[in-house]
Scaffold this active site. Structure first.
Site, PDB file in Angstrom:
ATOM      1  CG  HIS A   1      -3.596   1.832  -5.508  1.00 48.54           C
ATOM      2  ND1 HIS A   1      -3.162   3.392  -6.022  1.00 48.54           N
ATOM      3  CD2 HIS A   1      -4.541   1.567  -6.148  1.00 48.54           C
ATOM      4  CE1 HIS A   1      -4.028   3.678  -7.072  1.00 48.54           C
ATOM      5  NE2 HIS A   1      -4.916   2.490  -7.355  1.00 48.54           N
TER       6      HIS A   1
ATOM      7  CB  ALA B   1      -8.029   0.534 -14.589  1.00 49.67           C
TER       8      ALA B   1
ATOM      9  CB  SER C   1      -8.647   0.654  -6.257  1.00 45.35           C
ATOM     10  OG  SER C   1      -9.355   0.779  -7.228  1.00 45.35           O
TER      11      SER C   1
ATOM     12  CG  ASN D   1      -6.162  -6.347 -17.671  1.00 42.00           C
ATOM     13  OD1 ASN D   1      -5.969  -5.104 -17.172  1.00 42.00           O
ATOM     14  ND2 ASN D   1      -6.003  -7.365 -17.132  1.00 42.00           N
TER      15      ASN D   1
END
Ligand code: HPA
Length: 277
Positions: free
Chosen positions: A83, A113, A212, A235
């Site tokens: 990253h 994610a 990302s 989330n």
């Protein structure tokens, strides 16, 4: 060393270990890496064993390429990625995508994610990435153009290949998995967003936010790959719930969705293999 020379040195190091030529490159995001452990690997290479290749430092990101078949398709899988927030230059962050193009992969399948910036999205949902916003992030193609890979000013109208998006839609519907669709916005991180930033992203039409993927999609499009991607919503984005955001929650919820995620990715790859033939 010039970036193209560096990439060629990485390719040489890979070729010393395996001559596997993948059709599909799959990048597994935070907490989604378990998938690769189950593969019958024809070869695997730790990033650390490739001179000049960026190595991930984040927990939840093992760092290796795994080569092998998924649903009969020849794949190279990235278990873990680097990253920008780790301190690498953006040109280094996209080295893996470019290297996999140089290995011969025609498709880049990106997963991550992400936080849901669409208030309708629930934890555990998957979002087909139909487009992205990379405006708040340095462009990975900045600097001398690598003419051997692609053109100076690549078009991004179909950054996420419409036919590949259909492959993912069909896989979701065949497996009975609910699939959201939306725009992914990549920010630099590593801090999570403020509620004000999330309201802004929401106004811009973003469905998910993360650290990302979009820069990799740009580099891959530049190199002539067809790209598709899925976000695992781990989330609700900042401000939508009382809970504070943690990397542990992101990893945990990624793991909870792992079985459905695997089914979705497998089904998609099966369809993509047909699409390539
Ligand atoms: N924001 C940014 N990146 C993320 C998030 C988030 O809420 N969740 C997982 N990756």
């Amino acid at each position: 060393m010039e970036m193209y020379d560096r990439l060629n040195a990485c390719l040489k190091a890979v070729r010393e270990k395996t001559d596997y030529v993948p059709d599909i490159a799959l990048v597994l995001g935070s907490g989604l890496g378990a998938f690769a452990d189950k593969m019958e690997a024809a070869a695997s290479i730790n990033y650390a064993d490739i001179p000049g290749f960026p190595v991930s430092t984040v927990s939840g990101h093992a760092g290796k390429f795994v080569f092998g078949e998924i649903e009969g398709a020849k794949c190279v899988v990235m278990q873990g990625r680097v990253h920008y927030y780790e301190g690498y230059d953006v040109s280094e962050v996209v080295m893996p995508a470019r290297l996999m193009a140089m290995m011969g992969a025609k498709v880049l399948f990106l997963t991550n994610a992400a936080g849901g910036t669409d208030p309708d999205f629930d934890v555990g949902d998957f979002m087909l990435i139909t487009d992205h916003i990379l405006t708040f992030f340095p462009n990975p193609l900045r600097g001398p153009n690598i003419d051997e890979l692609g053109t100076r000013f690549p078009d991004m109208t179909h950054a996420y290949d419409p036919a590949l998006c259909d492959c993912i839609r069909r896989a979701a519907s065949d497996a009975g998995i609910k699939l959201r669709e939306g725009i992914y916005c990549q920010l630099t991180g590593p801090s999570f967003e403020t509620p004000a930033e999330i309201r802004m992203l929401n106004m811009l039409g973003a469905g998910a936010v993360g650290m990302s993927t979009a820069c990799e999609a740009v580099a891959a499009n530049h190199a002539g790959m067809r790209v598709c991607g899925i976000s695992s919503i781990t989330n609700k984005a900042a401000g939508f719930s009382k809970a504070l955001l943690t990397h542990e929650e992101v990893k945990e919820n990624g793991l909870k969705s792992a079985a459905a995620f695997e089914a979705l990715v497998r089904g998609s790859i099966k369809n993509i293999k047909k699409e390539l033939n």
